[in-house]
Design a protein around this motif. Structure first.
Motif: not given
Length: 420
Positions: A6-27, A38-44
């Motif tokens: 989904a196309s994010p808003t500016a605020a969502e983009r910041e949250q996506l950055q945090l979620a993406g960074a978290y997911l790239s570290r956690v596994a 993630v495909q089923r539920h989305g990044y956030l």
């Protein structure tokens, strides 16, 4: 359209950055259970569920060890200090085109998983990354159109390093992007050949981009970032473990329109990259070497395969024919009949009609969604115009481009002049 695209808003983009960074570290990279979640539920939502310990058992098993320790803000701060940026599929320069084949192999792997085949493939899961850490001024979204992945042995011979350097130099002179892994031997020779030609090189690292591996290649990393791109699935500070090298190889194969194996022993990591390329439906090319050289035994084995043998190549012109630059290869090769076929095929409306008629219903629908010849569209816009899901659009674009029906533009994609 899935939440992951989904196309994010500016605020969502910041949250996506945090979620993406978290997911790239956690596994670890290429975790199929986490990718499916993630495909089923989305990044956030996926990141929040993992952090809260509310993910399904198969996701928890691959994230529990780092679930509470992973700190995306620390990783993003470290990235900023080192000139590294984080990309997710919501970013404009995410390499959708290069990863279209990985999307397709991922769906096949998901079907196997759901059928009960849970054992991880030996060469790693063939799925797109959830996020990428990138350094350099290049446009990652454009990689994959005119590119060659050059792989081979770390313990290369002088012959192998010469071929890798000369081929990469010649390809880069013709605006072909050279993709490799930054290791000693063939990788380094390929990067340096491309850089010497003033071309673009993409170095895909198995560890954090602030920790060049091998450490003696820090200068090569810096030079590559100046003229091209450094890419990694792992956040800053990560060490390059063995499994991360195997997972990294699928990205090298995905970024290359073709994969060129210059030198490889019987048990070489380069053969892992070649296997990924074959799974993705990309051409595998191999340079022959002396029959007495153990470092060329893997190349000869690829060429001798009964099923899907590698294409034997001995010149830059022969490589160009497989990497989306056929019109350039004919300037160097002695194939006038093939050139005449290409020229006539690119010029007439009849040829365009034959290409159009060869499309299946979904690909044709995507093509019909394009605006007039002068207009360009992004994947999201084309999904809306064609009425096809974004995943179908992403899968169709390489097919349409390979048939010469569309071209890549800075703003997205546009109809090729042949369709006018």
């Amino acid at each position: 359209m899935s939440a992951a695209h989904a196309s994010p808003t500016a605020a969502e983009r910041e949250q996506l950055q945090l979620a993406g960074a978290y997911l790239s570290r956690v596994a670890e990279p290429a975790s199929l259970p986490l990718w499916m979640f993630v495909q089923r539920h989305g990044y956030l939502a996926a990141a929040a569920a993992v952090r809260a310990g509310e993910a399904p058992a198969e996701v928890a098993s691959c994230t529990e060890a780092r679930r509470t320790a992973a700190d995306p803000e620390v990783d993003l701060q470290a990235a900023q200090r080192n000139g590294i940026r984080l990309l997710t599929p919501a970013d404009e320069d995410w390499p959708h085109f290069a990863f279209a084949a990985l999307q397709a192999t991922a769906q096949r792997r998901v079907a196997q998983w759901q059928a009960g085949v849970r054992a991880r493939p030996e060469r790693g899961e063939p799925i797109p990354p959830l996020a990428l850490w990138v350094r350099g001024a290049g446009d990652l979204g454009a990689v994959g159109f005119h590119s060659v992945a050059v792989v081979g042995s770390r313990a290369a011979t002088a012959y192998g390093e010469h071929i890798a350097s000369e081929f990469s130099y010649g390809l880069a002179q013709r605006d072909v992007v050279i993709v490799s892994g930054g290791a000693y031997g063939i990788d380094a020779a390929a990067h340096r050949g491309a850089l010497a030609a003033g071309g673009c090189s993409v170095l895909v690292s198995a560890g954090g981009l602030d920790r060049p591996y091998p450490s003696g290649h820090r200068h090569l990393y810096d030079r590559t970032a100046e003229q091209g791109l450094l890419v990694s699935e792992r956040p800053p500070g990560s060490a390059p473990h063995r499994q991360r090298f195997l997972s990294r190889n699928r990205l090298i194969a995905a970024f290359g329109a073709a994969t060129l194996v210059v030198e490889a022993a019987h048990r070489s990591g380069a053969l892992n990259s070649a296997g990924h390329a074959r799974d993705l439906g990309r051409p595998v090319l191999a340079v022959p070497g002396p029959v007495t050289s153990a470092m060329s035994a893997g190349c000869h084995r690829l060429i001798q395969r009964d099923e899907e043998p590698a294409r034997l190549v001995t010149s830059v012109a022969e490589v160009l024919a497989y990497c989306g630059s056929a019109e350039l290869s004919t300037e160097l090769s002695a194939e006038p009949e093939a050139e005449a076929d290409r020229a006539s095929g690119a010029s007439g409306q009849a040829s365009w009609q034959r290409a159009y008629d060869s499309l299946d219903a979904v690909d044709r629908s995507v093509l019909d969604g394009f605006p007039g010849r002068r207009g360009s569209v992004t994947e999201a816009e084309l999904s809306r115009l064609s009425g096809q899901p974004i995943s179908q659009v992403i899968a169709a674009l390489p097919v349409l481009q390979s048939l010469g029906l569309i071209t890549v533009a800075r703003e997205g994609y546009r109809l090729a002049s042949v369709a006018s």
